[in-house]
Design an enzyme around this catalytic site. Structure first.
Site, PDB file in Angstrom:
ATOM      1  N   ASP A 197       0.859  -1.185   0.000  1.00 46.15           N
ATOM      2  CA  ASP A 197       0.000   0.000   0.000  1.00 46.15           C
ATOM      3  C   ASP A 197       0.895   1.236   0.000  1.00 46.15           C
ATOM      4  OD1 ASP A 197      -2.131   1.697   0.138  1.00 46.15           O
ATOM      5  OD2 ASP A 197      -2.740   1.162   2.173  1.00 46.15           O
ATOM      6  N   ASP A 252      -2.547   2.361  -6.257  1.00 44.40           N
ATOM      7  CA  ASP A 252      -1.512   2.398  -5.227  1.00 44.40           C
ATOM      8  C   ASP A 252      -1.564   1.227  -4.253  1.00 44.40           C
ATOM      9  OD1 ASP A 252      -3.923   3.192  -4.116  1.00 44.40           O
ATOM     10  OD2 ASP A 252      -3.020   4.644  -2.752  1.00 44.40           O
ATOM     11  N   GLU A 253      -2.252   0.158  -4.633  1.00 45.01           N
ATOM     12  CA  GLU A 253      -2.452  -0.928  -3.672  1.00 45.01           C
ATOM     13  C   GLU A 253      -2.631  -2.245  -4.412  1.00 45.01           C
ATOM     14  OE1 GLU A 253      -5.558  -1.873   0.021  1.00 45.01           O
ATOM     15  OE2 GLU A 253      -5.920  -0.195  -1.343  1.00 45.01           O
TER      16      GLU A 253
END
Length: 301
Positions: A9, A104-105
């Protein structure tokens, strides 16, 4: 054989990318979002801004009242997508089993990579190091035997965190956490659990599955399993499914239509990026909303 799952993350991704591009902003509160003069909302906030109570989906005008010195920048989704592709290129060095959740994860199943790269902890630390060295960005990483625990682990020491759940000591690590750290426990569920005298995961673990289900229904069984570190969901790669999707979970219910429109546009952009990445096109668009009691509403067109 226990699975080895890594959850990566990126910390304050949009804001961190902007601060990387403009080093003079490092250390300052930065907000990425819409204009405060209209109905703009916060898409991301640096940790310096979060200390003032600023969070995503908050109206930008409210954020500036909390943090008057914040720098507000318009989002650049196309640029963030380019950076995200470079992050995913790092993931692909270690496994093809990647489930992107957003720009983003992502979850990575590295079970089949252990003989080549060593332990899951070693792989997680290498990914974290390479993202920092090559992209000048900070990731928090969690390592665990399943997806729920891996995601929980990546949240344990944010920002710039690293945490691993030992398969033999999961209970010890979970017991002292508040039940609100379990997926699906919002204010209403937390209140219902408190009526039973349950405030921590450890207390929930001492109750039977049947008793929790009697009070909370199907969602209670799900929470009982999470409290025992049980999560059988596989990491689903884009090559294993005929659909492409993105989802997010909010810490608090959002009722503002403008905030919801912003998040819908963000999720749609991420789905579009993944489709373009693989040269695909879709015929049906489906919108799914899941409420805190696990009721799900789905509409397709």
């Amino acid at each position: 054989m226990n699975r080895a799952i890594v959850h990566v993350d990126m910390d304050a991704f949009f804001a961190s990318v902007e601060m990387r591009e403009r080093p003079e902003l490092r250390g300052r509160p930065v907000i990425v979002g819409g204009t405060p003069k209209g109905r703009g909302v916060v898409a991301a906030a640096s940790y310096e801004a979060r200390r003032f109570g600023v969070h995503s989906a908050m109206p930008t005008a409210t954020a500036l009242r909390l943090c008057p010195n914040a720098v507000v920048l318009p989002p650049r989704h196309g640029f963030y997508s380019q950076v995200s592709r470079r992050i995913h290129a790092v993931f692909e060095r270690y496994t093809p089993q990647i489930e992107p959740l957003s720009l983003d994860e992502a979850f990575l199943d590295v079970t089949g990579s252990l003989r080549l790269f060593g332990t899951a902890e070693a792989i997680g630390r290498r990914i974290k190091h390479e993202i920092r060295e090559e992209l000048d960005l900070v990731a928090s990483v969690g390592v665990a035997p399943n997806k729920f625990l891996a995601k929980l682990a990546s949240d344990m020491n944010k920002p710039d965190g690293f945490f691993q759940f030992d398969a033999d000591r999961i209970g010890d690590a979970l017991d002292l956490l508040p039940v609100t750290r379990l997926w699906g426990v919002g204010p209403a569920t937390a209140h219902e659990l408190e009526r039973l005298g349950i405030r921590t995961v450890g207390q929930l673990r001492h109750y039977s599955r049947q008793l929790i289900a009697r009070h909370l229904g199907r969602s209670g069984e799900h929470l009982w399993e999470l409290a025992h570190g049980i999560d059988e969901r596989p990491v689903v790669t884009e090559h294993e499914t005929k659909s492409v999707s993105n989802e997010t979970t909010f810490a608090h219910d959002i009722h503002d239509p403008n905030s919801l429109r912003l998040w819908l546009a963000e999720l749609a952009e991420q789905v579009g990026w993944r489709l373009r990445r693989h040269g695909l096109a879709g015929r049906t668009v489906t919108l799914k909303v899941r409420f805190k009691n696990f009721t799900t509403v789905t509409r397709s067109q």
